[in-house]
Design a protein around this motif. Sequence first.
Motif, PDB file in Angstrom:
ATOM      1  N   THR A  92      -2.066  -6.237  -6.918  1.00  0.00           N
ATOM      2  CA  THR A  92      -2.550  -4.945  -7.414  1.00  0.00           C
ATOM      3  C   THR A  92      -3.570  -4.374  -6.439  1.00  0.00           C
ATOM      4  O   THR A  92      -4.507  -5.052  -6.040  1.00  0.00           O
ATOM      5  CB  THR A  92      -3.199  -5.098  -8.801  1.00  0.00           C
ATOM      6  N   PHE A  93      -3.351  -3.111  -6.044  1.00  0.00           N
ATOM      7  CA  PHE A  93      -4.279  -2.397  -5.178  1.00  0.00           C
ATOM      8  C   PHE A  93      -5.157  -1.529  -6.077  1.00  0.00           C
ATOM      9  O   PHE A  93      -4.648  -0.773  -6.898  1.00  0.00           O
ATOM     10  CB  PHE A  93      -3.503  -1.522  -4.182  1.00  0.00           C
ATOM     11  N   ILE A  94      -6.475  -1.653  -5.909  1.00  0.00           N
ATOM     12  CA  ILE A  94      -7.419  -0.901  -6.748  1.00  0.00           C
ATOM     13  C   ILE A  94      -8.320  -0.068  -5.843  1.00  0.00           C
ATOM     14  O   ILE A  94      -8.853  -0.554  -4.853  1.00  0.00           O
ATOM     15  CB  ILE A  94      -8.267  -1.848  -7.617  1.00  0.00           C
ATOM     16  N   TYR A 106       5.544   3.049  -0.396  1.00  0.00           N
ATOM     17  CA  TYR A 106       6.706   2.989   0.479  1.00  0.00           C
ATOM     18  C   TYR A 106       6.974   1.555   0.904  1.00  0.00           C
ATOM     19  O   TYR A 106       6.041   0.797   1.184  1.00  0.00           O
ATOM     20  CB  TYR A 106       6.479   3.846   1.733  1.00  0.00           C
ATOM     21  N   ALA A 107       8.253   1.183   0.973  1.00  0.00           N
ATOM     22  CA  ALA A 107       8.646  -0.109   1.520  1.00  0.00           C
ATOM     23  C   ALA A 107       8.464  -0.056   3.040  1.00  0.00           C
ATOM     24  O   ALA A 107       8.252   1.017   3.614  1.00  0.00           O
ATOM     25  CB  ALA A 107      10.101  -0.410   1.165  1.00  0.00           C
ATOM     26  N   ASP A 108       8.570  -1.204   3.688  1.00  0.00           N
ATOM     27  CA  ASP A 108       8.353  -1.255   5.132  1.00  0.00           C
ATOM     28  C   ASP A 108       9.379  -0.456   5.927  1.00  0.00           C
ATOM     29  O   ASP A 108       9.143  -0.118   7.076  1.00  0.00           O
ATOM     30  CB  ASP A 108       8.293  -2.693   5.632  1.00  0.00           C
ATOM     31  N   ASN A 109      10.499  -0.092   5.323  1.00  0.00           N
ATOM     32  CA  ASN A 109      11.491   0.722   6.019  1.00  0.00           C
ATOM     33  C   ASN A 109      11.290   2.219   5.786  1.00  0.00           C
ATOM     34  O   ASN A 109      12.083   3.037   6.200  1.00  0.00           O
ATOM     35  CB  ASN A 109      12.902   0.305   5.607  1.00  0.00           C
ATOM     36  N   ALA A 115       6.122   2.047  -8.266  1.00  0.00           N
ATOM     37  CA  ALA A 115       5.114   1.039  -8.584  1.00  0.00           C
ATOM     38  C   ALA A 115       4.411   1.475  -9.865  1.00  0.00           C
ATOM     39  O   ALA A 115       4.448   2.647 -10.248  1.00  0.00           O
ATOM     40  CB  ALA A 115       4.116   0.909  -7.439  1.00  0.00           C
ATOM     41  N   ASN A 116       3.751   0.543 -10.497  1.00  0.00           N
ATOM     42  CA  ASN A 116       3.021   0.823 -11.734  1.00  0.00           C
ATOM     43  C   ASN A 116       1.635   1.370 -11.380  1.00  0.00           C
ATOM     44  O   ASN A 116       0.781   0.620 -10.915  1.00  0.00           O
ATOM     45  CB  ASN A 116       2.921  -0.451 -12.569  1.00  0.00           C
ATOM     46  N   ASN A 129       3.881  -5.726  -9.006  1.00  0.00           N
ATOM     47  CA  ASN A 129       4.555  -6.882  -9.602  1.00  0.00           C
ATOM     48  C   ASN A 129       6.055  -6.709  -9.756  1.00  0.00           C
ATOM     49  O   ASN A 129       6.794  -7.668  -9.646  1.00  0.00           O
ATOM     50  CB  ASN A 129       3.919  -7.245 -10.949  1.00  0.00           C
ATOM     51  N   GLY A 130       6.542  -5.526  -9.983  1.00  0.00           N
ATOM     52  CA  GLY A 130       7.979  -5.309 -10.159  1.00  0.00           C
ATOM     53  C   GLY A 130       8.750  -5.200  -8.848  1.00  0.00           C
ATOM     54  O   GLY A 130       9.962  -5.039  -8.867  1.00  0.00           O
TER      55      GLY A 130
END
Length: 150
Positions: A92-94, A106-109, A115-116, A129-130
Amino acid sequence: MKKLTILCLLCLASMGAMAKSLVLTLSDGTLVYYLLGGETDPRMRFVEGKIEVNTDVYEISGIKNFYISNEDDPVGIDDAQAPAGAHFSANTFIINADAVKAVKVYADNGTEVQANVTEANGLVSVGLNGLKRGVYIISTGKASFKVMKK
């Protein structure tokens, strides 16, 4: 030519576990990256005087060189400094809500993923988490952050 193609594929496969990317240096100096070690590694083929990497086609004369790199990172964000109060733990990024306009992940591509995202008590939380393991870029509209979900 077939032996060279097989040799390149073997090199890519054997180095994929250690290396970050396949890098093509084009004649004009542009660097083109293909991430290694993801869900699918890039496939490089030599066909009729051209080099094909996945669905991209390059004239051989348009490529200065290509190499496998442990150093080059195709997501292109190095040593980013998070603002005070921003942190990433437990997937989790806060970050402080004042530092956020709109959150995108974004994914690395480069593909945007879901995201939640929640906001409470002046903080915005971005839960991964998902999502699958890997590198993600979280854009807050004011800054971007590279995080790795393990």
